[in-house]
Scaffold this motif. Sequence first.
Motif, PDB file in Angstrom:
ATOM      1  N   MET A   1       0.807  -1.203   0.000  1.00 33.02           N
ATOM      2  CA  MET A   1       0.000   0.000   0.000  1.00 33.02           C
ATOM      3  C   MET A   1       0.851   1.268   0.000  1.00 33.02           C
ATOM      4  O   MET A   1       0.619   2.193   0.763  1.00 33.02           O
ATOM      5  CB  MET A   1      -0.939   0.007   1.210  1.00 33.02           C
ATOM      6  N   SER A   2       1.898   1.326  -0.863  1.00 35.47           N
ATOM      7  CA  SER A   2       2.683   2.545  -0.920  1.00 35.47           C
ATOM      8  C   SER A   2       3.414   2.699  -2.237  1.00 35.47           C
ATOM      9  O   SER A   2       3.820   1.734  -2.847  1.00 35.47           O
ATOM     10  CB  SER A   2       3.686   2.573   0.236  1.00 35.47           C
TER      11      SER A   2
ATOM     12  N   SER B   1      -5.634   5.666  -1.298  1.00 40.61           N
ATOM     13  CA  SER B   1      -4.868   4.590  -1.923  1.00 40.61           C
ATOM     14  C   SER B   1      -5.118   4.597  -3.419  1.00 40.61           C
ATOM     15  O   SER B   1      -6.238   4.848  -3.867  1.00 40.61           O
ATOM     16  CB  SER B   1      -5.287   3.231  -1.340  1.00 40.61           C
TER      17      SER B   1
ATOM     18  N   ALA C   1      -0.610   4.395  -0.499  1.00 40.73           N
ATOM     19  CA  ALA C   1      -1.775   4.511   0.373  1.00 40.73           C
ATOM     20  C   ALA C   1      -1.414   5.087   1.718  1.00 40.73           C
ATOM     21  O   ALA C   1      -0.262   5.025   2.143  1.00 40.73           O
ATOM     22  CB  ALA C   1      -2.437   3.150   0.571  1.00 40.73           C
TER      23      ALA C   1
END
Length: 214
Positions: free
Chosen positions: A16-17, A146, A168
């Motif tokens: 999530m990044s 996200s 996110a």
Amino acid sequence: MKNFLITGLAMLFSLMSYAQTNWTLKHNKDGIQIYTKTIENSDYKGIKVKCSLPATLTEFTAVIMDVNTAGEWLYATKSSTLLKQVSPAEVYYYSEVGLPWPLSNRDFICHLTASQDPRTKVVTIDGPVVPDYMPAKDGIVRVTQSSGKWIITPAGPNMVNIEYTLEANPGGSLPAWLVNLFVTKGPMESFKKLKVQVDKPQYRKVQFAFIKNY
């Protein structure tokens, strides 16, 4: 218990990044490459995953758009449910990510759209979240920021190159330094299972009007 807690946290936030700086290769095993980088204005490391799979563009796209089966390959997914299918190339779905006690689970509503470049044949699947699509649930932290992306490039009649990135804000209060120590665990486990998932017979029969294979 401590190791399980760390692994669960790392899995969620390593998936999530994303950012716009240089990537550093952190893990390269079983044909799966995992890169990380520092994200501006964030304590969490960004992640990018690259691999090649024996599949057609249609087969791989079918796996990603088959959101009801995401729990079969996506690490720590407690549930994944189709909410609305606008077209074969556009869906909304709900997913809950299970984290070990005493952490609260996370959930999100994702809007997936798939398209193909008619010249290069590259398929792109964008997946931003739409947090207000349905009310938040008690006891679960809603992910409100996200935006993920799959880039699927043909490499032959039955081979595709995959690049996956995601950014996110997971919400809540979590120790970023601890998550970053184990950032490659979740993606590695997910992509190992993804290789198995794309080989399942049901995806060989799928056809999409908007995709032309190699």
